[in-house]
Design an enzyme around this catalytic site. Structure first.
Site, mmCIF file in Angstrom:
data_model
loop_
_atom_site.group_PDB
_atom_site.id
_atom_site.type_symbol
_atom_site.label_atom_id
_atom_site.label_comp_id
_atom_site.label_asym_id
_atom_site.label_seq_id
_atom_site.Cartn_x
_atom_site.Cartn_y
_atom_site.Cartn_z
ATOM 1 N N ASN A 1 29.124 24.111 59.478
ATOM 2 C CA ASN A 1 29.212 25.660 59.052
ATOM 3 C C ASN A 1 27.804 25.268 58.229
ATOM 4 O OD1 ASN A 1 30.451 27.782 58.196
ATOM 5 N ND2 ASN A 1 31.064 27.071 56.082
ATOM 6 N N LYS A 2 27.670 26.571 57.528
ATOM 7 C CA LYS A 2 26.927 26.387 56.445
ATOM 8 C C LYS A 2 26.723 25.367 55.659
ATOM 9 C CE LYS A 2 23.348 28.685 54.730
ATOM 10 N NZ LYS A 2 22.362 29.136 55.403
ATOM 11 N N ASP B 1 30.447 27.654 62.461
ATOM 12 C CA ASP B 1 29.716 28.492 63.761
ATOM 13 C C ASP B 1 29.934 27.370 64.837
ATOM 14 O OD1 ASP B 1 27.176 29.929 62.042
ATOM 15 O OD2 ASP B 1 27.957 28.217 60.750
ATOM 16 N N ARG C 1 24.356 37.840 61.413
ATOM 17 C CA ARG C 1 24.112 36.612 61.313
ATOM 18 C C ARG C 1 25.738 35.984 61.089
ATOM 19 N NH1 ARG C 1 26.263 36.775 56.754
ATOM 20 N NH2 ARG C 1 28.022 35.066 57.468
ATOM 21 N N GLY C 2 26.195 35.369 61.495
ATOM 22 C CA GLY C 2 27.777 35.036 61.273
ATOM 23 C C GLY C 2 28.342 34.559 63.162
ATOM 24 N N ARG D 1 19.414 30.992 67.357
ATOM 25 C CA ARG D 1 19.862 29.710 66.807
ATOM 26 C C ARG D 1 21.114 28.756 67.574
ATOM 27 N NH1 ARG D 1 22.099 32.200 61.089
ATOM 28 N NH2 ARG D 1 21.475 30.327 60.305
#
Length: 382
Positions: A263-264, A253, A64-65, A98
């Protein structure tokens, strides 16, 4: 498919296990991933022998990331090519694994384009596979170099905004070496401050619903010997009110053409708090995260995660393999509906600066973002 084998994580040195690596054992090339769903309890690697296994690893957040997803996507295309699978089919599956993180599709396209170019020049399948792998490795190297430059630019910005050092930095989600070919994005800036004696405290949001701050950022900070404190996401407001936050550092992201930042989930409330309390809100991301083809934040497809990630708690060392909602401990009544977006979007007017490997964008405008992207393309082309 993905096989697993474990490594001890008892020592306190930075992990010797890279987040991603390409290997070529006698039985054929593989992509090896550090399974981030098992941290911090244990360091376990996944060995992907095909693109479908990598897609599964991406969707489960084993890898991830944003920057690392781009690298993984490129290696996934190379893996499909090297093992004789349909490259276009693999590329399509990887790019869609994703939807919010733009780097994933960028990495996939880069390796796929190299593969296509080699075939167009008359190369055979082996030469085309080698070209895809070379493109993936080059992207990996470039990301490591970009990480170092972002750390330099970000630290200089902190010193400019907050002269005197003693920075108390709040961060969200995970942005260290676990998401990068180098030492990360926002975390790399905090690490640079730590190494130069300018970091007084790293405030680490636990980051709901998957606790990537608690499980991963705290893990990286502890192994680096940084002064850090973990807090629940909804405790951040009390920290601001007490004057305990000097700056917010997050990753991204996707950054749209107008400077909106995905972003998250939980990042946008931090931006609102930072604006009210006159605290700099700084986004650190490579140029590959800037998506000039997406006009604004409203145009971003925000990934929705399964509801059981909110309604159940699952120990990281006991993953539920192959099931949507298996083995977790319920924390809500059976049948509870959960709203579980993976990301939120922060408008450009709430962002103090965007730090890239090509420099700092502040104020954040469409024109400034376009210029930094053009500068990056000129350097790459040269």
């Amino acid at each position: 498919m993905a096989d697993q084998y474990a490594h001890s994580g008892d020592d306190k040195r930075p992990t010797e296990i890279p987040a991603i690596r390409w290997e070529e054992p006698p039985e054929g090339p593989v992509l090896v991933l550090l399974d981030q769903t098992r941290l911090p309890a244990e360091e376990v690697e996944l060995v992907c022998t095909d693109a479908s296994a990598l897609v599964e690893a991406i969707r489960s957040l084993a890898v991830r990331g944003a920057p690392l997803l781009g690298i993984a996507g490129a290696y996934g295309v190379a893996l499909a090519a090297a093992r004789g699978f349909d490259v276009d089919e693999a590329a399509s599956a990887l790019a869609g694994a994703r939807p919010t993180a733009v780097n994933l599709a960028v990495g996939v396209r880069r390796a796929q384009s190299a593969h296509e170019a080699a075939l167009a020049k008359g190369g055979d399948v082996r030469q085309a596979a080698a070209a895809a792998l070379a493109a993936a490795r080059q992207l990996h190297r470039e990301d490591a170099e970009a990480s170092g430059r972002m750390a330099e630019h970000g630290l200089a910005l902190l010193d400019e905004l907050l002269p005197g050092g003693g920075h108390r930095v709040l961060t969200h989600c995970n942005t260290g070496s676990l998401v990068s070919g180098g030492e990360g994005t926002a975390f790399a800036v905090a690490l640079a401050a730590h190494r130069t004696g300018r970091l007084r405290r790293l405030w680490v949001d636990e980051t709901r619903p998957l606790l990537q701050g608690a499980r991963l950022t705290a893990y990286e900070a502890a192994r680096r010997g940084m002064a850090y404190t973990l807090l629940t996401d909804n405790a951040a407001g009390s920290l601001f009110a007490a004057g305990e936050v000097d700056a917010v550092l997050i990753g991204a992201d996707r950054i749209t053409a107008d400077g909106s930042v995905a972003n998250k989930v939980g990042s946008y409330p931090l931006a609102v708090l930072a604006r009210y309390h006159h605290v700099p809100f700084i986004v650190v991301a490579p140029v590959t995260t800037v998506d000039l083809d997406t006009a604004d934040g409203a145009s971003i497809e925000v990934e929705q995660r399964p509801g059981h990630e909110v309604t159940e708690v699952t120990a990281p060392q006991v993953p539920a393999l192959g099931t949507e909602a298996g083995g977790g401990i319920p924390v809500a009544p059976l049948g509870t509906q959960a709203y579980n977006p993976a990301f939120d979007v922060t408008p450009a007017e709430l962002v103090t600066a965007i730090v890239t490997e090509e420099g700092v964008v502040s104020p954040v405008t469409a024109e400034a973002l376009a210029e930094v992207c053009a500068r990056s393309h000129r350097i790459t082309a040269g």
